[in-house]
Design an enzyme around this catalytic site. Structure first.
Site, mmCIF file in Angstrom:
data_model
loop_
_atom_site.group_PDB
_atom_site.id
_atom_site.type_symbol
_atom_site.label_atom_id
_atom_site.label_comp_id
_atom_site.label_asym_id
_atom_site.label_seq_id
_atom_site.Cartn_x
_atom_site.Cartn_y
_atom_site.Cartn_z
ATOM 1 N N ASP A 39 39.396 54.068 19.405
ATOM 2 C CA ASP A 39 39.267 54.826 20.650
ATOM 3 C C ASP A 39 40.323 55.920 20.745
ATOM 4 O O ASP A 39 41.343 55.887 20.065
ATOM 5 C CB ASP A 39 39.377 53.901 21.878
ATOM 6 C CG ASP A 39 40.743 53.246 22.025
ATOM 7 O OD1 ASP A 39 41.300 52.765 21.019
ATOM 8 O OD2 ASP A 39 41.272 53.231 23.156
ATOM 9 N N GLU B 194 42.388 50.335 22.498
ATOM 10 C CA GLU B 194 43.854 50.228 22.394
ATOM 11 C C GLU B 194 44.523 51.097 23.443
ATOM 12 O O GLU B 194 45.532 50.707 24.034
ATOM 13 C CB GLU B 194 44.312 50.656 20.994
ATOM 14 C CG GLU B 194 45.777 50.345 20.697
ATOM 15 C CD GLU B 194 46.753 51.473 21.046
ATOM 16 O OE1 GLU B 194 47.967 51.245 20.931
ATOM 17 O OE2 GLU B 194 46.318 52.570 21.441
HETATM 18 ZN ZN ZN Z 1 47.365 54.944 18.844
#
Ligand code: ZN
Length: 417
Positions: free
Chosen positions: A87, A182
């Site tokens: 992401d 994340e």
């Molecule tokens: Zn990163």
């Protein structure tokens, strides 16, 4: 084939392809992964891993990619995992990323063509001084680039290709893990450590070439709930105790010259009110609490509570409640128990021809939580700079150095077994 003799890399070609897939995560979504589109890239990665002959590559129901490169040695080598996140940050658009390669960089300011007000100035980016003669990849001015962390993804993918194609590089079993979400702090919520089956790991999610990080913040979330007294404003004299005003008084009572993100650096911690919401009747302040020294979180939280207490004495009918939630812990506490992980990481960087630089992060990584879930996991450079914005850049040469570093890491674990 010696690792340092490899000249044919595909990491930049992979990287420029992957960044064109929009994988922005969304902190306001409650689904997992937070955005379905992250799987668009994950599906591509699975197919490319299968095409390399990595037979167990798959996408699980939560959006994680798992894959195994089988051992090619007789030795009993610990199983090592390499991890990156697919992401990109919610802070800047990741839609229609147009990567541009500036060949043979000569120290000029880089003006991005789709918005000429976006200029990556040599003077503002000291690391550009190390890039003379290199090929620099940027976005076009309207989006972030996504080097955080598609540089890491592309590096792991190209290292996987090189290992599959060069069996003379000896290694134990290698696990590959690509995570979603994340950037919104949920990257490892649904990782199956048992299934992954690795003993140690490396996230490829750091910055400048040659760096390796084994220290992160320890992090808690703290929420202050305030219950005020709501009365019709026309009849409020002596009765109303507005939660909105109590909340702003609390913010004003926080330390102004210390203990905040804008007044601290290096390993200093802070308390940071990052969201406030409410009405006269009730209000909520969300804080993040950070320090490299976990023991100090407690005293930082106490400072917040002291500010709340001193304010609330002025509003005798109002009440408050404080909730604290653990977010992640400094991974050094775990990594210190397994010094060989860092030793090998540092030696691999040296063998790839760089001067290793050990650093700490004012933030967390997937590795800070993985370390406490049983997968000790320092963070190796991926080569990106100026993360989360339109000025983000990475060089071809630094990504190739990261690929070599991965290969040296696996070779060193085998060599030392
Ligand atoms: Zn990163």
């Amino acid at each position: 084939m010696q690792i340092n003799d490899i000249t044919k890399f595909e990491v930049t070609e992979r990287f420029t392809r992957y960044v064109q897939v929009d994988t922005q995560s969304d902190p306001y979504s409650s689904s997992f992964p937070s955005t379905e589109k992250q799987k668009d890239l994950s599906r591509i990665l699975v197919q490319e891993l299968l095409d390399l002959g990595i037979e167990d590559a798959h996408l699980d129901e939560h959006g994680y990619v798992y894959a195994t490169i089988p051992s090619n040695t007789e030795k009993d080598v610990p199983v090592i995992c390499f991890c990156s996140h697919v992401d990109t940050s919610p802070d800047s658009s990741g839609t229609n990323v147009k990567p541009i390669i500036h060949q043979n960089y000569q120290g000029q300011d880089l003006v991005l063509p789709d918005d000429e007000s976006v200029i990556i100035r040599y003077a503002d980016h000291p690391d550009l001084a190390n890039q003379i003669g290199n090929d620099i990849v940027t976005a076009s001015g309207k989006t972030l680039l996504g080097a955080d962390d598609k540089a890491g993804v592309a590096e792991i993918m190209d290292a996987a290709r090189l290992l599959m194609q060069n069996p003379e590089i000896k290694h134990g079993t290698i696990k590959i893990l690509f995570t979603p979400d994340e950037e919104i702090g949920r990257g490892v919520n649904h990782v199956d450590i048992q299934k992954l089956g690795a003993q140690y790991g490396y996230t490829m999610d750091g910055e400048r070439a040659g760096t390796i990080e084994d220290e992160t913040f320890s992090a808690n979330a703290l929420t202050v709930h305030i219950e005020g007294v709501s009365v019709h404003p026309g009849f409020a004299k002596g009765k109303m105790q507005s939660a909105v005003k109590i909340a702003t008084d609390i913010i004003s009572a926080l330390p102004k010259d210390r203990l905040s993100p804008e007044t601290t650096r290096a390993k200093e911690g802070f308390v940071h009110p990052n969201r406030i919401s409410g009405t006269v009747e009730e209000a909520t302040i969300d804080f993040i609490i950070r320090d490299h020294n976990t023991a100090l979180l407690e005293s930082h939280q106490q400072e917040v509570e002291n500010a709340v207490k001193s304010v609330i004495t002025n509003y005798p009918k109002a009440t408050y409640r404080i909730q604290i939630q653990e977010q992640y812990r400094n991974m050094k506490e775990v990594l210190n128990q397994h010094p060989e992980i860092m030793e090998i990481g540092i030696e691999a960087i040296r063998r790839a021809g760089m001067e290793p630089e050990r650093r700490s992060i004012r933030g967390g990584t997937d590795g800070s939580r993985l370390s406490f879930m049983g997968l000790p996991c320092p963070n190796v450079f991926a080569g990106g700079h100026a993360f989360h914005g339109k000025q983000e850049w990475v060089s071809r040469q630094d990504m190739e150095q990261a690929v070599k570093t991965i290969l040296h890491i696996v070779a060193l674990w085998e060599e030392r077994a």
